[in-house]
Write a protein that holds these residues in place. Structure first.
Motif, PDB file in Angstrom:
ATOM      1  N   HIS A  51       0.855  -1.223   0.192  1.00  0.00           N
ATOM      2  CA  HIS A  51      -0.128  -0.103   0.146  1.00  0.00           C
ATOM      3  C   HIS A  51       0.936   1.376   0.057  1.00  0.00           C
ATOM      4  N   CYS A  66       2.699   2.776   7.573  1.00  0.00           N
ATOM      5  CA  CYS A  66       2.407   2.516   5.994  1.00  0.00           C
ATOM      6  C   CYS A  66       3.527   3.064   5.178  1.00  0.00           C
ATOM      7  N   ARG A  70       6.581   1.155   3.365  1.00  0.00           N
ATOM      8  CA  ARG A  70       6.766   1.002   1.892  1.00  0.00           C
ATOM      9  C   ARG A  70       7.978   1.440   1.544  1.00  0.00           C
ATOM     10  N   THR A 143       1.843   1.971  -5.438  1.00  0.00           N
ATOM     11  CA  THR A 143       0.892   0.787  -5.125  1.00  0.00           C
ATOM     12  C   THR A 143       1.560  -0.709  -5.782  1.00  0.00           C
ATOM     13  N   TYR A 246      -9.562  -0.097  -7.464  1.00  0.00           N
ATOM     14  CA  TYR A 246     -10.329   0.095  -6.486  1.00  0.00           C
ATOM     15  C   TYR A 246     -11.427   1.047  -6.604  1.00  0.00           C
ATOM     16  N   THR A 259      -7.557  -6.928  -7.546  1.00  0.00           N
ATOM     17  CA  THR A 259      -5.836  -7.450  -7.415  1.00  0.00           C
ATOM     18  C   THR A 259      -5.671  -8.429  -8.321  1.00  0.00           C
ATOM     19  N   SER A 348      -4.945  -4.506   7.680  1.00  0.00           N
ATOM     20  CA  SER A 348      -3.956  -3.792   6.738  1.00  0.00           C
ATOM     21  C   SER A 348      -3.895  -2.307   7.192  1.00  0.00           C
ATOM     22  N   PRO A 349      -2.727  -1.828   6.991  1.00  0.00           N
ATOM     23  CA  PRO A 349      -1.747  -2.240   6.176  1.00  0.00           C
ATOM     24  C   PRO A 349      -0.505  -2.882   6.753  1.00  0.00           C
ATOM     25  N   THR A 352       2.508  -4.258   4.571  1.00  0.00           N
ATOM     26  CA  THR A 352       3.156  -3.313   4.113  1.00  0.00           C
ATOM     27  C   THR A 352       4.308  -2.538   5.289  1.00  0.00           C
TER      28      THR A 352
END
Length: 368
Positions: A51, A66, A70, A143, A246, A259, A348-349, A352
């Motif tokens: 993410h 997040c 990432r 992403t 999304y 996805t 989530s996330p 990530t």
């Protein structure tokens, strides 16, 4: 009684990331996992998305970890041969009224430090994804998708290279907080007691129950558990999309999104189904709702193209009708118990954020 510096309870992606970080920091680490393999629950039953950090409340753990996670995760994957792809995603508005929502999402993302979202008109979005139905879309180039099991194996391997040990089929049934550490009762084929100076409770769905089982832990610091199931359906046949798709977010989730796995196979989900007990069966009756939701942005979906896939469960801290809560990272400053870190509500996330979250856990874990 066995004595050890650090015990990590739970060998999901976050638990293994914590074990890796602690071991690299020179700590003695044992990972206790109740199942017979790593990452059998939340860590392997998700969308496997890296993410960008778009939706979360500015300043929250989810937003900060997040984005940091990432930024750490892409180079980590490159360096350790973890399969991934920075494929990008489109957040789509299918009505004119939703365009304002996209603009709010774009501004919100900027507040979180995500500045690469680009608003596309219908023609530009369809030039990228011709099968898409929308009036506008936000393109998120940061992403991506990842082999979550490969990531967990990389974390496990690094942790073990630095001396950590993994014990499977080793459920924690309880424990007692003392002056010199936390005595854990460990079940399995060879039950034992372990005295740990530091305990990281990364038990995922079971984290509240693990915390409640520790004698001497303040009961008012244990959050209620709420299980939010997400069903996934797989697409029969080749996907017409090369990016993730999304809809605008909905209550408790990000809507039924499309996805891709690393082979290009499309899957749809998760939806939102509140349940009382853990149950991973895919509810076939929910397929009709999937068709309706997907056809908003992909009207070309034909009857019979969806097949039941799998289900995952989000460990929620708030029940139905309440706004999504932040990660609850509860260290000694939050509950008063030296050497204990509880990780509650790591949904989530979490995948990530795993590397950044683990760094934070090392910082607050207590006894060095």
């Amino acid at each position: 009684m066995e004595r050890v510096d650090c015990v990590v309870i739970g060998a999901g992606v976050v638990g293994l990331a914590c074990a890796r970080a602690l071991a690299i920091a020179g700590r003695e680490v044992i990972v206790l996992e109740a199942a017979n393999a790593i990452g059998t629950e939340t860590s392997s039953r998700n969308s496997e998305v890296i993410h960008a950090g778009i939706y979360y409340a500015p300043g929250s753990h989810k937003a900060r970890l997040c984005v940091q996670g990432r930024q750490l995760l892409y180079p980590y994957c490159e360096q350790h041969g973890v399969r991934h792809r920075r494929c990008g995603k489109l957040i789509v508005a299918t009505t004119d009224a939703q365009v304002a929502t996209l603009l709010r999402i774009q501004a919100h993302a900027a507040d979180n430090g995500v500045h690469d979202l680009r608003l596309l008109d219908e023609a530009a979005a369809k030039a990228m994804e011709p099968e898409l139905n929308c009036v506008a879309a936000l393109h998120s180039p940061s992403t991506g998708i990842i082999d979550s099991h490969g990531l967990m194996l990389a974390f496990q391997g690094e942790a073990e290279d630095h001396g950590a040990m993994l014990a499977l089929r080793s459920p924690v049934s309880g424990g007692e907080i003392g002056a010199t550490g936390i005595a854990l009762e460990v079940g399995g084929a060879e039950p034992m007691r372990i005295l740990a100076r530091n305990v990281i409770n990364s038990a995922g769905l079971m984290a509240p129950r693990v915390a409640a089982s520790l004698q001497g832990f303040p009961g008012e610091k244990v959050p209620p558990e709420h299980f939010c199931k997400g069903n996934y359906y797989s697409l029969a046949g080749r996907s017409p999309f090369t990016r993730l798709i999304y809809p605008v977010p909905e209550a408790a989730g990000l809507g039924v999104h499309l996805t891709l796995d690393l082979a290009g196979q499309a899957r749809f989900g998760p939806d939102v189904e509140w349940i009382a007990e853990i149950d991973y069966d895919v509810d076939l009756r929910r397929a009709e709702g999937f068709y309706r939701a997907i056809r908003d942005y992909w009207p070309g979906l034909r009857d019979g193209q969806l097949a039941p896939g799998y289900a995952g469960i989000r460990p929620k801290l708030e029940g139905p009708g309440n706004p999504a809560s932040d990660f609850l990272i509860q260290g000694p400053a939050g509950h008063g118990v030296q050497g204990l870190v509880n990780l509650f509500g790591i949904e989530s996330p979490g995948l990530t954020a795993a590397l950044a979250l683990a760094e934070h856990v090392v910082e607050i874990s207590g006894r060095a």
